[in-house]
Design an enzyme around this catalytic site. Structure first.
Site, short mmCIF file in Angstrom:
data_model
loop_
_atom_site.label_atom_id
_atom_site.label_comp_id
_atom_site.label_asym_id
_atom_site.label_seq_id
_atom_site.Cartn_x
_atom_site.Cartn_y
_atom_site.Cartn_z
N THR A 1 0.64 -1.27 -0.16
CA THR A 1 0.04 -0.08 0.15
C THR A 1 0.84 1.24 -0.02
O THR A 1 1.94 0.85 0.59
CB THR A 1 -1.19 -0.08 1.35
N ASP A 2 -0.04 2.16 -1.06
CA ASP A 2 0.78 3.54 -0.35
C ASP A 2 0.56 4.27 0.84
O ASP A 2 1.77 5.20 1.45
CB ASP A 2 0.35 4.75 -1.04
N GLU A 3 0.09 3.35 2.13
CA GLU A 3 0.14 3.94 4.05
C GLU A 3 1.36 3.72 3.80
O GLU A 3 1.87 4.66 5.06
CB GLU A 3 -1.33 3.51 4.07
N TYR B 1 -2.33 -0.48 10.89
CA TYR B 1 -2.24 -0.64 9.23
C TYR B 1 -0.58 -0.38 8.66
O TYR B 1 0.07 -1.38 8.70
CB TYR B 1 -2.98 -0.56 9.03
N LYS C 1 1.82 -3.50 7.50
CA LYS C 1 2.47 -3.31 6.07
C LYS C 1 3.83 -2.97 5.81
O LYS C 1 4.47 -3.85 4.54
CB LYS C 1 1.83 -2.76 4.73
N TYR D 1 -14.91 11.79 8.67
CA TYR D 1 -13.81 12.06 9.42
C TYR D 1 -13.48 13.40 9.41
O TYR D 1 -12.76 13.81 8.07
CB TYR D 1 -13.01 11.22 9.17
P1 NAD Z 1 -9.73 -7.20 2.42
O1 NAD Z 1 -9.95 -6.95 3.74
O2 NAD Z 1 -10.55 -7.72 2.18
O3 NAD Z 1 -9.50 -9.11 2.42
C1 NAD Z 1 -8.38 -9.46 2.94
C2 NAD Z 1 -8.51 -11.52 2.62
O4 NAD Z 1 -7.66 -11.78 3.80
C3 NAD Z 1 -9.59 -11.97 3.33
O5 NAD Z 1 -10.14 -12.77 2.79
C4 NAD Z 1 -9.40 -12.02 4.80
O6 NAD Z 1 -9.93 -13.73 5.34
C5 NAD Z 1 -7.63 -12.75 4.20
N1 NAD Z 1 -6.96 -13.25 5.36
C6 NAD Z 1 -6.88 -11.95 6.09
N2 NAD Z 1 -5.92 -13.00 7.44
C7 NAD Z 1 -5.53 -14.27 7.13
C8 NAD Z 1 -4.36 -15.29 7.72
N3 NAD Z 1 -4.01 -14.81 8.82
N4 NAD Z 1 -4.63 -16.26 6.70
C9 NAD Z 1 -4.74 -16.43 5.24
N5 NAD Z 1 -5.89 -15.44 4.86
C10 NAD Z 1 -6.36 -13.33 5.86
O7 NAD Z 1 -8.69 -6.34 1.96
P2 NAD Z 1 -8.13 -6.31 0.52
O8 NAD Z 1 -8.71 -5.00 0.71
O9 NAD Z 1 -8.71 -7.05 -0.78
O10 NAD Z 1 -6.82 -5.74 0.26
C11 NAD Z 1 -5.56 -6.93 0.14
C12 NAD Z 1 -4.37 -6.33 -0.11
O11 NAD Z 1 -4.08 -5.18 -0.69
C13 NAD Z 1 -4.32 -6.39 1.46
O12 NAD Z 1 -2.81 -7.28 1.73
C14 NAD Z 1 -4.44 -4.78 1.31
O13 NAD Z 1 -3.06 -4.08 2.81
C15 NAD Z 1 -3.43 -4.12 0.00
N6 NAD Z 1 -4.56 -3.20 -0.34
C16 NAD Z 1 -4.95 -2.78 -0.19
C17 NAD Z 1 -6.07 -1.83 -0.72
C18 NAD Z 1 -7.36 -1.39 -1.09
O14 NAD Z 1 -7.74 -0.44 -1.10
N7 NAD Z 1 -7.86 -2.67 -0.09
C19 NAD Z 1 -4.71 -0.32 -0.85
C20 NAD Z 1 -3.70 -0.44 -0.57
C21 NAD Z 1 -3.04 -2.37 -0.67
O1 TDX Z 2 -16.34 6.25 7.82
C1 TDX Z 2 -15.22 6.38 7.27
N1 TDX Z 2 -15.12 8.18 6.81
C2 TDX Z 2 -13.89 8.73 6.73
O2 TDX Z 2 -14.36 10.17 6.66
C3 TDX Z 2 -14.66 6.02 6.78
C4 TDX Z 2 -14.33 4.42 6.48
C5 TDX Z 2 -13.50 6.39 6.27
N2 TDX Z 2 -13.31 7.73 5.75
C6 TDX Z 2 -12.22 8.45 5.74
C7 TDX Z 2 -10.85 8.35 6.01
C8 TDX Z 2 -9.60 8.13 4.88
O3 TDX Z 2 -9.35 9.17 4.54
O4 TDX Z 2 -12.12 7.97 4.22
C9 TDX Z 2 -11.26 7.87 3.55
C10 TDX Z 2 -10.45 6.52 3.05
O5 TDX Z 2 -11.17 5.62 4.40
P1 TDX Z 2 -10.73 3.72 4.06
O6 TDX Z 2 -11.92 3.37 2.96
O7 TDX Z 2 -10.71 3.56 5.47
O8 TDX Z 2 -8.84 3.52 3.67
P2 TDX Z 2 -8.14 4.27 3.95
O9 TDX Z 2 -8.01 4.11 5.63
O10 TDX Z 2 -7.03 5.24 3.14
O11 TDX Z 2 -6.92 2.95 3.82
C11 TDX Z 2 -7.33 2.15 2.56
O12 TDX Z 2 -6.79 2.15 1.53
C12 TDX Z 2 -5.35 2.04 1.28
C13 TDX Z 2 -7.24 0.93 2.56
O13 TDX Z 2 -8.19 0.57 3.47
C14 TDX Z 2 -5.75 -0.30 3.17
O14 TDX Z 2 -6.47 -1.38 3.00
C15 TDX Z 2 -5.13 0.03 1.71
O15 TDX Z 2 -3.88 -0.25 1.42
#
Ligand code: NAD
Ligand code: TDX
Length: 335
Positions: free
Chosen positions: A123-125, A150, A154, A207
């Site tokens: 992630t970019d975080e 988090y 990562k 938020y």
């Molecule tokens: P998600 O939370 O939707 O899914 C995570 C999956 O991992 C789930 O199916 C869960 O059951 C499985 N999991 C969790 N712990 C586990 C364990 N110990 N063993 C096996 N499986 C396990 O997540 P997502 O949003 O699909 O993100 C996927 C990946 O991409 C993550 O590594 C996250 O850090 C990264 N990522 C997500 C975003 C985003 O915007 N969602 C952005 C950048 C990076």
């Molecule tokens: O209820 C909310 N209100 C609100 O203002 C929630 C859930 C979020 N927010 C804000 C927080 C962030 O500025 O919206 C923005 C996006 O929030 P999230 O959807 O929680 O994402 P973020 O915290 O940016 O992280 C996401 O992007 C990077 C994913 O959850 C991560 O898994 C990924 O690595």
């Protein structure tokens, strides 16, 4: 080719499996997932009975289970993680266990099984926070500065992946991408939470001052970026992946969603800010464009609208997800 996908029952993992099965008819996939609250096999029900697809319920911290699942695998794409920042603030321990220890267990098994590629989805975080209104963007040289449990977990996993390349010669690649959106995203994340709350006639919690900036990437663009990195990316390299050119604030995103859903801004409810909330993310994705020819194909407005349609047409999917544990989480998070 045989791929092991970890976390394939989650949002991006499931989209990736569906994409890969569609575009690579000679390949087979093992989906290894613990099925936490975020894992949902409904996402993959179209693959039931497909001989190229196998599901293994397992925890990536369980070395023997991982070892068995890796038999005959050429390529690993590692999505499994605890992924929600707010949950990491309430309870950091599972983030360290899954994201750091789990990644290390997978890396060990990958060395043992001599896999041809270990791709780590990050992630970019990990880069921290940028100044509002600055022109600065994250790139592959940006110093790591994670600011939530988090992001720190990562970052730890990224360092381990790189260390296994240097120390053991494991052919790894890493992508650091921005906020994904699209179908099957768990409605704890901002966009699906907003869409489903509006459909249910509830307020949308924003938020703080809502002026936080995220980069938004349509999930299929992310899947294509990973595909290109697997096909032509160089071992040991990191690629930043992002979707937008211009900044948009969270309030800007909500205004678009309310407009697209025919509502006014009275649905917005400003709530207590997230502790340590990163102000701004922006991604410079020129390296993956230059070296691998990738660029985002899906523009934010049209695909946000298509995502809204998907949530409207798949109420059963998210209504089911929003029961049980979700209700407890929602009360704890939003009061
Ligand atoms: P998600 O939370 O939707 O899914 C995570 C999956 O991992 C789930 O199916 C869960 O059951 C499985 N999991 C969790 N712990 C586990 C364990 N110990 N063993 C096996 N499986 C396990 O997540 P997502 O949003 O699909 O993100 C996927 C990946 O991409 C993550 O590594 C996250 O850090 C990264 N990522 C997500 C975003 C985003 O915007 N969602 C952005 C950048 C990076
Ligand atoms: O209820 C909310 N209100 C609100 O203002 C929630 C859930 C979020 N927010 C804000 C927080 C962030 O500025 O919206 C923005 C996006 O929030 P999230 O959807 O929680 O994402 P973020 O915290 O940016 O992280 C996401 O992007 C990077 C994913 O959850 C991560 O898994 C990924 O690595």
């Amino acid at each position: 080719m045989k791929l092991l996908i970890t976390g394939g029952a989650g949002f991006i993992g499931a989209n990736f499996i569906l994409y890969w099965m569609n575009h690579h008819p000679d390949d087979s996939i093992v989906n290894f997932d613990k099925l936490t609250y975020a894992g949902n096999l409904e996402n993959l029900k179209t693959l039931e009975g497909n001989s190229r697809y196998t599901f293994v319920k397992g925890d990536i911290t369980d070395g023997s289970c991982v070892d068995r699942a890796m038999d005959g695998v050429d390529t690993i794409v590692h999505f499994a993680a605890e992924s929600h920042v707010d949950r990491s603030i309430t309870e950091p321990a599972p983030f360290v266990t899954t994201n750091i220890i789990g990644t290390q267990v997978l890396l060990n098994a990958a060395v043992k099984h001599k896999v041809k590629r270990f791709h780590h989805v990050s992630t970019d975080e990990v880069f921290g926070s940028l100044e509002l209104h600055s022109k600065e963007k994250f790139n592959e040289q940006t110093r790591y500065d994670p600011r939530s449990p988090y992001a720190a977990s990562k970052a730890g996993s990224d360092h381990l992946v790189h260390a296994y390349f240097v120390t053991y010669g494991l052919p790894v690649t890493i992508t650091n991408c921005s906020n994904n959106f699209g179908p099957y995203q768990f409605p704890e994340k901002f966009i699906p939470l907003a869409i489903t709350n509006i459909i249910e006639g509830k307020k949308v919690p924003v938020y703080g001052d809502g002026l936080y900036v995220r980069d938004w990437l349509y999930v299929e663009d992310h899947c294509r970026a990973i595909e290109l990195v697997l096909q032509s990316g160089k071992a040991g390299e990191t690629y930043c992946v992002g979707g937008l050119s211009d900044d948009i604030s969270n309030i800007g995103v909500i205004k678009k969603i309310t407009h697209m859903m025919g509502k006014d801004e009275s649905v917005i409810e400003f709530v207590k800010d997230r502790p340590g909330h990163d102000r701004r993310y922006a991604i410079d994705w020129s390296k993956i464009r230059r070296e691998l020819g990738w660029k985002p194909e899906y523009d934010f407005d049209s695909w946000l609208e298509k995502t809204i349609v998907w949530y409207k047409e798949n109420k059963a999917w998210w209504k089911h997800v929003k029961t049980g544990e979700y209700q407890t989480y929602y009360k704890q998070q939003y009061g």
